[in-house]
Scaffold this motif. Structure first.
Motif, PDB file in Angstrom:
ATOM      1  N   VAL A 130      -0.205   2.045  -7.161  1.00 34.64           N
ATOM      2  CA  VAL A 130       0.774   2.951  -6.543  1.00 34.64           C
ATOM      3  C   VAL A 130       0.051   3.995  -5.691  1.00 34.64           C
ATOM      4  O   VAL A 130       0.415   4.240  -4.530  1.00 34.64           O
ATOM      5  N   THR A 131      -0.994   4.590  -6.251  1.00 27.74           N
ATOM      6  CA  THR A 131      -1.739   5.628  -5.525  1.00 27.74           C
ATOM      7  C   THR A 131      -2.338   5.078  -4.234  1.00 27.74           C
ATOM      8  O   THR A 131      -2.237   5.713  -3.177  1.00 27.74           O
ATOM      9  N   GLU A 132      -2.945   3.884  -4.321  1.00 34.39           N
ATOM     10  CA  GLU A 132      -3.535   3.274  -3.108  1.00 34.39           C
ATOM     11  C   GLU A 132      -2.503   3.132  -1.998  1.00 34.39           C
ATOM     12  O   GLU A 132      -2.792   3.434  -0.830  1.00 34.39           O
ATOM     13  N   HIS A 133      -1.314   2.662  -2.360  1.00 30.38           N
ATOM     14  CA  HIS A 133      -0.301   2.431  -1.327  1.00 30.38           C
ATOM     15  C   HIS A 133       0.233   3.742  -0.766  1.00 30.38           C
ATOM     16  O   HIS A 133       0.509   3.835   0.432  1.00 30.38           O
ATOM     17  N   LEU A 134       0.342   4.765  -1.616  1.00 33.19           N
ATOM     18  CA  LEU A 134       0.778   6.071  -1.119  1.00 33.19           C
ATOM     19  C   LEU A 134      -0.286   6.677  -0.208  1.00 33.19           C
ATOM     20  O   LEU A 134       0.032   7.313   0.808  1.00 33.19           O
ATOM     21  N   ASP A 139      -2.105   8.389   5.099  1.00 33.85           N
ATOM     22  CA  ASP A 139      -3.129   8.342   6.149  1.00 33.85           C
ATOM     23  C   ASP A 139      -2.539   7.887   7.482  1.00 33.85           C
ATOM     24  O   ASP A 139      -2.889   8.403   8.536  1.00 33.85           O
ATOM     25  N   ASN A 140      -1.647   6.889   7.417  1.00 28.77           N
ATOM     26  CA  ASN A 140      -1.083   6.347   8.655  1.00 28.77           C
ATOM     27  C   ASN A 140       0.019   7.228   9.231  1.00 28.77           C
ATOM     28  O   ASN A 140       0.300   7.170  10.415  1.00 28.77           O
ATOM     29  N   GLY A 141       0.657   8.016   8.393  1.00 28.50           N
ATOM     30  CA  GLY A 141       1.740   8.888   8.844  1.00 28.50           C
ATOM     31  C   GLY A 141       3.039   8.132   9.023  1.00 28.50           C
ATOM     32  O   GLY A 141       3.047   6.905   9.147  1.00 28.50           O
ATOM     33  N   GLY A 142       4.140   8.879   9.040  1.00 29.57           N
ATOM     34  CA  GLY A 142       5.445   8.251   9.190  1.00 29.57           C
ATOM     35  C   GLY A 142       5.843   8.170  10.642  1.00 29.57           C
ATOM     36  O   GLY A 142       5.132   8.693  11.492  1.00 29.57           O
ATOM     37  N   VAL A 147       9.977  -0.457   2.473  1.00 32.03           N
ATOM     38  CA  VAL A 147       9.965  -1.767   1.820  1.00 32.03           C
ATOM     39  C   VAL A 147       8.588  -2.418   2.005  1.00 32.03           C
ATOM     40  O   VAL A 147       7.960  -2.849   1.035  1.00 32.03           O
ATOM     41  N   GLN A 148       8.114  -2.468   3.253  1.00 36.85           N
ATOM     42  CA  GLN A 148       6.853  -3.156   3.536  1.00 36.85           C
ATOM     43  C   GLN A 148       5.636  -2.344   3.107  1.00 36.85           C
ATOM     44  O   GLN A 148       4.581  -2.907   2.795  1.00 36.85           O
ATOM     45  N   ALA A 149       5.746  -1.009   3.117  1.00 33.74           N
ATOM     46  CA  ALA A 149       4.580  -0.170   2.826  1.00 33.74           C
ATOM     47  C   ALA A 149       4.418   0.111   1.332  1.00 33.74           C
ATOM     48  O   ALA A 149       3.327   0.431   0.872  1.00 33.74           O
ATOM     49  N   PHE A 150       5.507  -0.024   0.572  1.00 35.18           N
ATOM     50  CA  PHE A 150       5.445   0.451  -0.815  1.00 35.18           C
ATOM     51  C   PHE A 150       6.245  -0.415  -1.790  1.00 35.18           C
ATOM     52  O   PHE A 150       5.688  -1.009  -2.719  1.00 35.18           O
ATOM     53  N   VAL A 154       3.755  -3.158  -3.976  1.00 32.86           N
ATOM     54  CA  VAL A 154       3.319  -2.685  -5.301  1.00 32.86           C
ATOM     55  C   VAL A 154       3.641  -3.705  -6.400  1.00 32.86           C
ATOM     56  O   VAL A 154       2.733  -4.197  -7.079  1.00 32.86           O
ATOM     57  N   PRO A 155       4.913  -4.090  -6.579  1.00 33.40           N
ATOM     58  CA  PRO A 155       5.168  -5.092  -7.627  1.00 33.40           C
ATOM     59  C   PRO A 155       4.590  -6.462  -7.306  1.00 33.40           C
ATOM     60  O   PRO A 155       4.268  -7.226  -8.225  1.00 33.40           O
TER      61      PRO A 155
END
Lengths: 405, 65
Positions: A130-134, A139-142, A147-150, A154-155
Motif C-alpha cells: 500500500v505504501t509503495e503505491h501511495l 511522486d507523480n502528482g495528480g 483504479v489503475q494507480a491503487f 494493490v490486491p
C-alpha cells in the motif's frame, strides 16, 4: 455497432444504492419472478429480496444447488444444447460451482490457507505494498486514475504473491477477469475468455507440479497433489486469482468514491483509527458490490417467503437488497461508519461464504485509512456525473476514478 | 451462557474471530476453535453477534441466554 441489453433489475443501482424498485419488492413481493442474464439470453428467475429469505436460500446447499443446472436448461431452450453444455459454469475446481460433498472436500483443503491468523501475518507485507503505491501516486502528482494507480494493483499484487502468480502477467489476467464478470458478453466470447484463462492457469499448474513454490499453489501441490487432478487445480487457481483481486479492487475504488460523497464519514475514517473495523463492515454492507453471487437451482419443490418454487427453477438472491432490509439494521439506507458490525451478506452466507473474507478485510482496513491519511485533501478530478460505473459486471464498481489532492 | 461449536459444519470464514476473539479462534485446519465454552457475561453480546454472523451455523447457544 454496440448492442446494450437491458440491465437486469437486481443489477441496477442509482449509483450506490439498489434501485427503489427492489425496496418496493422487498415490502410488497419479496419473492417474485424477474429476469436473470446469461450473455444475451434472459430467463425467468425467482428474485429473493428480503434478508431472512436470502439467508435461508444461501444457507441451504441441499435444496439450493450452485451447479448452474437451471441456467444451462434455459440456455439450452433459448439457444441449443451444445452451447448450454459449453457454458463456463460449475467448471472443474471452481469452488463456487460445486455442491457438497465435492465442495466440502475442496474447501477443506483451502480453509487452512485463509485463516485470520495467517492473514494477519501478511499485514506488514500488505502495508508495504500500500505504501509503495501511495508513494508513486504522490511522486507523480495528480490527477490519477485511482483504479489503475491503487485500487486494482494493490490486491492484484497481494494475491499474486499469495498464490504464486507472476505479477508481470497482470495486464492479461486483469483483462480476462474483467471480461469473465461482464454479463453483456456473448456466450461465444465468454467461452473464449474462459478457455484462455484455463490455458494460462494450466501452464502455471504445470510449472508448480515440476517445482512447487512456497506459495499457495505450491502448497496445494505438495500437500494435496495426489488427490487434486490438474483440472481441479486449474479451476481453483483461476477462481482464487479472479476473486482475489476483482472484489477488493472494486470495494477500494467504489468505497473511496462513496466516502468522497460523504465527507463527514470520510473524516471519521481518516481521523479515528479505532473505527476502522466497523467502518469496513459498514462499507461492505452499504455497497454490497456482488449483486447476487451464483444463481441457485432449486433441487426440489420448496416454499420461500410464501412462494412455491418448483424443482429446477432458477433463484437470484439480491445481496444489496438483503443488506438494506430493516430486519438486518435500523435505518439501513444510512451510511454510518460507526455502526456496530452487522451480520450482512456482502460476503455471501452458508457454505459458499467468501473464503478470502479475512484477506479482503485485512486489505481494506489497511488501504482505506492509508489512502485518506496520505491525501487528506483527496477529491474527484471530474464531475461526479462523469464517473463510469461497471453496469454489466457481476461485481459492481467503477471503471475508472480520476482523483487529485 | 454455554457455547457449542461444530467443526464438521464450519467453513472457516473467520467471522467469529472478528466478532468475539476472546471466545473463538481457528485451528490449523481453519475450522473454529472454542477458547471458552462458558464465556463471562462481558463477552455475551459479542458471542451472540458471532452466532449471528456465522455463515454455516457451526456455532450455537444450546441454552437460552
Amino acid at each position: 455497432m454496440s448492442r446494450t441489453p437491458p440491465v437486469p433489475l437486481h443489477m441496477q443501482r442509482t449509483p450506490f444504492d439498489p434501485i427503489t424498485d427492489l425496496a418496493r419488492l422487498r415490502t410488497e413481493a419479496p419473492v417474485s419472478l424477474a429476469e436473470a442474464p446469461m450473455g444475451p439470453v434472459r430467463f425467468p428467475a425467482w428474485l429473493v429480496t428480503r434478508y431472512d429469505d436470502v439467508r435461508e436460500v444461501l444457507g441451504d446447499a441441499i435444496r439450493f444447488s450452485n451447479s448452474g443446472q437451471a441456467v444451462r436448461a434455459h440456455v439450452a431452450a433459448a439457444v441449443d444444447e451444445e452451447t448450454a453444455a459449453r457454458l463456463p459454469l460449475a467448471a472443474q475446481g471452481s469452488l463456487i460451482g460445486y455442491d457438497p460433498p465435492d465442495h466440502t472436500r475442496l474447501r477443506r483443503m483451502l480453509t487452512p490457507k485463509f485463516t485470520v491468523k495467517r492473514m494477519r501475518r501478511l499485514q506488514p507485507r500488505i502495508e508495504a505494498i500500500v505504501t509503495e503505491h501511495l508513494d508513486v501516486m504522490q511522486d507523480n502528482g495528480g490527477p490519477v486514475d485511482l483504479v489503475q494507480a491503487f485500487a486494482l494493483p494493490v490486491p492484484s499484487l497481494v494475491i499474486c504473491e499469495l498464490l504464486g502468480v507472476p505479477y508481470a502477467d497482470r495486464a492479461d489476467f486483469q483483462r480476462r477477469s474483467n471480461a469473465q464478470l461482464d454479463l453483456s458478453q456473448s456466450l461465444e466470447d465468454r467461452r473464449a475468455v474462459f478457455e484462455e484463462s484455463r490455458a494460462y492457469m494450466a501452464e502455471l499448474v504445470r510449472r508448480q507440479r515440476s517445482d512447487p513454490g512456497d506459495d499457495l499453489l505450491g502448497a496445494l501441490v505438495r500437500e494435496h497433489g495426489d488427490e487434486l487432478p490438474d483440472e481441479e487445480l486449474i479451476g481453483l487457481g483461476g477462481l482464487l486469482l479472479l476473486a482475489g483481486h476483482e472484489t477488493t479492487a472494486n470495494m477500494l475504488a467504489l468505497g473511496a468514491l462513496l466516502l468522497l460523497r460523504h465527507p463527514d464519514q470520510l473524516a471519521l475514517l481518516r481521523d479515528d483509527p479505532g473505527i476502522v473495523d466497523q467502518a469496513v463492515e459498514e462499507l461492505m454492507r452499504y455497497l454490497t458490490i456482488v449483486h447476487s453471487g451464483v444463481i441457485r437451482t432449486a433441487t426440489q419443490d420448496v416454499t420461500i417467503g410464501g412462494k412455491p418454487i418448483k424443482a429446477g427453477d432458477a433463484i437470484v438472491c439480491s445481496l444489496p437488497s438483503a443488506n438494506r432490509d430493516q430486519a438486518l439494521a435500523d435505518e439501513p439506507d444510512v451510511l454510518d461508519l460507526t455502526r456496530k458490525p452487522t451480520s450482512h451478506v456482502a460476503f455471501g452466507h452458508g457454505i459458499h461464504h467468501c473464503l478470502g473474507a479475512p484477506l479482503a478485510r485485512m486489505e481494506m482496513r489497511i488501504a482505506y485509512p492509508a489512502l485518506l491519511r496520505r491525501f487528506p485533501a483527496l477529491r474527484l478530478a471530474v464531475p461526479f456525473e462523469e464517473v463510469p460505473f461497471r453496469t454489466y459486471s457481476a461485481v459492481y464498481g467503477v471503471r475508472s476514478l480520476p482523483v487529485a489532492w | 451462557m454455554r457455547v457449542h461449536a461444530d467443526r464438521e459444519i464450519c467453513v472457516g470464514a473467520g467471522n467469529c474471530v472478528f466478532a468475539a476473539p476472546e471466545v473463538f479462534d481457528q485451528n490449523d485446519d481453519g475450522t473454529v476453535e472454542l477458547l471458552d465454552p462458558r464465556p463471562a457475561a462481558e463477552h455475551h453480546d459479542n458471542v451472540r453477534d458471532a452466532v449471528a454472523r456465522c455463515p454455516s451455523g457451526a456455532i450455537s447457544l444450546p441454552e437460552p441466554g
